[in-house]
Design a protein around this motif. Structure first.
Motif, PDB file in Angstrom:
ATOM      1  N   ASP A  55     -12.455 -11.941  -2.653  1.00  0.00           N
ATOM      2  CA  ASP A  55     -13.477 -11.924  -1.599  1.00  0.00           C
ATOM      3  C   ASP A  55     -13.946 -10.514  -1.263  1.00  0.00           C
ATOM      4  OD1 ASP A  55     -11.365 -10.827  -0.230  1.00  0.00           O
ATOM      5  OD2 ASP A  55     -11.197 -12.415   1.264  1.00  0.00           O
ATOM      6  N   GLY A  56     -13.490  -9.517  -2.022  1.00  0.00           N
ATOM      7  CA  GLY A  56     -13.917  -8.137  -1.804  1.00  0.00           C
ATOM      8  C   GLY A  56     -13.003  -7.324  -0.920  1.00  0.00           C
ATOM      9  N   THR A  57     -11.986  -7.929  -0.334  1.00  0.00           N
ATOM     10  CA  THR A  57     -11.073  -7.193   0.548  1.00  0.00           C
ATOM     11  C   THR A  57     -10.287  -6.144  -0.244  1.00  0.00           C
ATOM     12  OG1 THR A  57     -10.808  -9.132   1.967  1.00  0.00           O
ATOM     13  CG2 THR A  57      -9.135  -7.418   2.141  1.00  0.00           C
ATOM     14  N   THR A  58     -10.254  -4.941   0.313  1.00  0.00           N
ATOM     15  CA  THR A  58      -9.441  -3.874  -0.288  1.00  0.00           C
ATOM     16  C   THR A  58      -8.292  -3.533   0.660  1.00  0.00           C
ATOM     17  OG1 THR A  58     -10.839  -2.162   0.686  1.00  0.00           O
ATOM     18  CG2 THR A  58     -11.403  -2.916  -1.537  1.00  0.00           C
ATOM     19  N   ASN A  59      -7.446  -2.646   0.221  1.00  0.00           N
ATOM     20  CA  ASN A  59      -6.310  -2.199   1.029  1.00  0.00           C
ATOM     21  C   ASN A  59      -5.471  -3.390   1.512  1.00  0.00           C
ATOM     22  OD1 ASN A  59      -4.767  -0.094   2.027  1.00  0.00           O
ATOM     23  ND2 ASN A  59      -5.793  -0.069   4.017  1.00  0.00           N
ATOM     24  N   PHE A  60      -5.206  -4.310   0.594  1.00  0.00           N
ATOM     25  CA  PHE A  60      -4.495  -5.539   0.966  1.00  0.00           C
ATOM     26  C   PHE A  60      -2.985  -5.434   0.744  1.00  0.00           C
ATOM     27  CE2 PHE A  60      -6.089  -5.756  -3.343  1.00  0.00           C
ATOM     28  CZ  PHE A  60      -5.002  -6.180  -4.095  1.00  0.00           C
ATOM     29  N   VAL A  61      -2.514  -4.315   0.229  1.00  0.00           N
ATOM     30  CA  VAL A  61      -1.078  -4.093   0.065  1.00  0.00           C
ATOM     31  C   VAL A  61      -0.694  -2.874   0.891  1.00  0.00           C
ATOM     32  CG1 VAL A  61       0.797  -3.653  -1.564  1.00  0.00           C
ATOM     33  CG2 VAL A  61      -1.159  -5.016  -2.275  1.00  0.00           C
ATOM     34  N   GLN A  62       0.362  -3.014   1.708  1.00  0.00           N
ATOM     35  CA  GLN A  62       0.774  -1.942   2.593  1.00  0.00           C
ATOM     36  C   GLN A  62       2.197  -1.491   2.244  1.00  0.00           C
ATOM     37  OE1 GLN A  62      -1.273  -0.623   4.926  1.00  0.00           O
ATOM     38  NE2 GLN A  62      -2.877  -2.055   4.291  1.00  0.00           N
ATOM     39  N   GLY A  63       2.471  -0.230   2.506  1.00  0.00           N
ATOM     40  CA  GLY A  63       3.833   0.251   2.342  1.00  0.00           C
ATOM     41  C   GLY A  63       4.184   0.547   0.895  1.00  0.00           C
ATOM     42  N   PRO A  64       5.342   1.198   0.703  1.00  0.00           N
ATOM     43  CA  PRO A  64       5.771   1.562  -0.652  1.00  0.00           C
ATOM     44  C   PRO A  64       6.383   0.372  -1.376  1.00  0.00           C
ATOM     45  CG  PRO A  64       7.430   2.219   0.933  1.00  0.00           C
ATOM     46  CD  PRO A  64       6.283   1.662   1.735  1.00  0.00           C
ATOM     47  N   GLY A  65       6.512   0.512  -2.673  1.00  0.00           N
ATOM     48  CA  GLY A  65       7.271  -0.472  -3.429  1.00  0.00           C
ATOM     49  C   GLY A  65       6.475  -1.559  -4.086  1.00  0.00           C
ATOM     50  N   LEU A  66       5.131  -1.448  -4.153  1.00  0.00           N
ATOM     51  CA  LEU A  66       4.385  -2.480  -4.860  1.00  0.00           C
ATOM     52  C   LEU A  66       4.709  -2.412  -6.339  1.00  0.00           C
ATOM     53  CD1 LEU A  66       1.606  -1.624  -6.680  1.00  0.00           C
ATOM     54  CD2 LEU A  66       1.036  -0.659  -4.457  1.00  0.00           C
ATOM     55  N   SER A  67       4.557  -3.536  -7.034  1.00  0.00           N
ATOM     56  CA  SER A  67       4.862  -3.584  -8.458  1.00  0.00           C
ATOM     57  C   SER A  67       3.903  -4.553  -9.128  1.00  0.00           C
ATOM     58  CB  SER A  67       6.308  -4.042  -8.680  1.00  0.00           C
ATOM     59  OG  SER A  67       6.611  -4.107 -10.053  1.00  0.00           O
TER      60      SER A  67
END
Length: 625
Positions: A484-496
């Motif tokens: 849907d165009g949303t950005t910045n959808f992951v917060q904090g460290p540790g994404l994979s």
């Protein structure tokens, strides 16, 4: 008188004929012949030989058996040590045995002489008073036990795998002790042969529990004198499960093992090695020991940087730099005043020989417990030793004169066929800072992705996703977005980000709120750059842990023993917020539920089976791309 006395002809019978004054018969005479004149020789002297001790024997103690074999005409046997008469022996079914008191006790007290070399002889006497002395038998009297000490392991060493136990010692006679019997915590584990490097026994540490143990060695010299060394206390560093891990619960048991010098860390980022081992990387690490209740013992400490575990079959072995009692980061940063926080990597089979490539954030600690990420590095490790071959600056710039928030691009690394993808975030720039720097042109907050061919992954060039295509200009990059165009959808460290069937799965935290609960969310895309689709909360926000914890990270793992695409696990990290500070009245009181000092398990990885996660085939059908 003609009498046949042929029974006296052989051997001792001659002596008997002489003794009785009779004449021996001529075997060639016939009946009626007169007896011939004969010459009667003197009787043969008796003989004896020393049967025990044997030649070159080392003897000790108060009852050394002296045994002789004597001719049948012997009436007494005596033993001599050199020219010194020791005493008489008594005839027994075992031979002539030395007895100092007429048969009440047996054996010679070797302690009556000084240690050293001697010669034993026996002397037999017959009824006629004739004597015979045996050849001398060389012996060594040794009543002094050897010295004994443990050379390896050294006190407080941390050992793992098959380690060498080494004992040393000396003997007054001038020979090295020739055998050593080792014990761990009082239980015999075998004997080691002795040579130029001491008495050595290879020992499989997986037979012992992780934690503190004591080793002793009993050294025995050639005479049988034995000395047991003083015990040496050491740590078995590895945690060995009964079997190879079968799922998340077994990995949690391994990560919760805090008795081998590694007291806890966060991260648990993994790389599967060609030989089947798994390399797990961790961040800032507590080192030291804990009691049976996981309470850190005095002397524990925290260092900034890297630790690791090597999983080999059922055993997990921690790796740290420095030495026991003074541990440091496993991989020092090449930038003074900074440390590495490890990200992900892969085995580079294009290199000859293959090596491990792993990326890391370069972190600088600031006042008040804060930190800033000031760069990204690529680290090369040799196989199978895992020693550092090189550290180098990762290709994309981490700072630009007018861009205050360049993405770091090393939060997650995905090796995917022809390309390697690098993910990282750019945070928002506060408005007050923008007002002070009108020349700044910040990048949009969100998660970014770059890529490079396998040949260019280490040194570049890289390409950056712009939202529609790939560009070699980092400032042309745009954050990834949802459908849907949303950005910045992951917060904090540790994404994979990892492969999930024919598509890709991103895991991490959806909002800052999730720092206060274990919730981990997942997104799916048909391509490494998206667009991404929210899938599910695969680790629920509740129930949470008791106490005052923070939760971060969340990686889906399906390629280590005990996991698969059909049965993956998620690993995230926990830590605690401050408690009980006198100058912070709002702090909660410190308890075992929220204070590392009272329970080391308050800091470390958590392994759990995900929930609500559709299969790759289901997601491919739902989001064909």
């Amino acid at each position: 008188m003609r009498t046949n006395r042929s029974r006296f002809l052989a051997g001792p019978s001659v002596a008997l004929a002489v003794a009785c004054g009779c004449q021996a018969a001529d075997p060639g005479a016939t009946a009626g012949d007169d007896p011939p004149d004969v010459q009667v020789s003197a009787a043969a002297a008796p003989s004896c030989t020393v049967a025990l001790p044997q030649a070159d024997a080392h003897v000790r103690g108060g009852q050394v058996i002296l045994d002789a074999a004597a001719s049948t005409d012997a009436t007494t046997v005596e033993f001599f040590l050199g020219n010194t008469r020791l005493g008489t022996a008594a005839p027994t079914i075992y031979g002539w045995l030395f007895t100092p008191d007429g048969g009440s006790t047996w054996g010679w007290n070797s302690r009556s002489v000084a240690d050293g070399p001697y010669a034993i002889t026996c002397r037999a006497r017959n009824a006629a008073g004739q004597t015979g002395t045996s050849p001398a038998v060389a012996i060594t009297v040794d009543n002094t036990p050897p010295t004994a000490f443990i050379a390896l392991p050294a006190a407080n060493d941390e050992v793992s795998g098959t380690t060498l136990l080494d004992a040393g010692g000396a003997d007054n006679i001038g020979i090295s002790p020739f055998s050593a019997s080792f014990r761990i915590d009082g239980a015999s584990i075998g004997s080691g042969g002795c040579g130029g490097f001491g008495c050595i026994l290879p020992w499989d540490t997986s037979s012992a529990a992780q934690g503190r143990h004591a080793v002793t060695a009993t050294l025995t010299d050639a005479a049988g004198n034995a000395t047991t060394s003083a015990p040496v206390s050491f740590l078995v560093a590895s945690m060995c499960l009964p079997e190879v891990p079968a799922g998340p619960a077994d990995y949690q048991r391994a990560f919760d093992a805090r008795h081998g010098g590694w007291l806890g860390s966060d991260g648990a980022l993994h790389i599967v090695l060609p030989d089947g081992r798994v390399l797990w990387f961790f961040g800032d690490t507590f080192t030291g020991e804990a009691d049976a209740n996981n309470v850190p013992l005095p002397g524990y400490r925290l260092y900034g940087g890297v630790s690791a575990m090597v999983q080999s079959g059922r055993c997990f072995t921690p790796l740290m730099g420095g030495r026991p009692g003074a541990r440091t980061t496993l991989i020092p940063s090449r930038v003074p005043g900074t440390v590495y926080w490890m990200s992900e990597g892969y085995v580079d089979t294009d290199a000859s020989p293959p090596v491990v490539r792993v990326w890391a954030m370069v972190v600088q600690f600031t006042g008040g417990g804060g930190f800033s990420i000031v760069g990204g590095d690529v680290i090369t490790l040799a196989l199978p030793s895992l020693t550092v071959v090189s550290t180098a600056d990762a290709p994309p710039p981490t700072s630009l004169p007018t861009v205050p928030n360049v993405p770091n691009f090393v939060a997650s690394v995905l090796h995917d066929d022809a390309f390697v993808y690098f993910y990282g975030g750019a945070g928002p720039v506060p408005a007050d800072q923008l007002s002070q720097h009108p020349e700044w042109q910040p990048m949009a907050a969100g998660t970014y992705v770059a890529r490079a061919t396998r040949a260019n992954a280490v040194a570049g060039p890289w390409e950056f996703w712009t939202g529609t295509s790939w560009s070699t200009i980092v400032t042309a990059a745009a954050p990834m977005h949802l459908a849907d165009g949303t950005t910045n959808f992951v917060q904090g460290p540790g994404l994979s980000v990892g492969r999930y069937g024919v598509g890709y799965l991103m895991t991490g935290k959806q909002s800052a709120f999730d720092w206060f609960g274990p919730g981990v969310q997942a997104w799916y895309a048909a391509t490494p750059q998206g667009p991404w689709h929210f899938v599910a909360e695969i680790v629920p926000r509740s129930p949470t842990l008791p106490g005052n914890h923070m939760f971060y990270g969340g990686r889906l793992i399906s390629n280590v023993p005990g996991t698969s695409i059909a049965q993956p696990m998620v690993i995230y990290s926990i830590n605690t917020f401050p408690c009980g500070r006198p100058d912070h009245p709002d702090d909660p009181p410190c308890t075992r539920d929220n204070d590392f000092r009272l329970n080391a398990l308050n800091y470390g990885p958590r392994a759990i089976a995900p929930v609500n996660l559709p299969s790759p085939a289901e997601l491919q059908q739902q989001y064909p791309g």
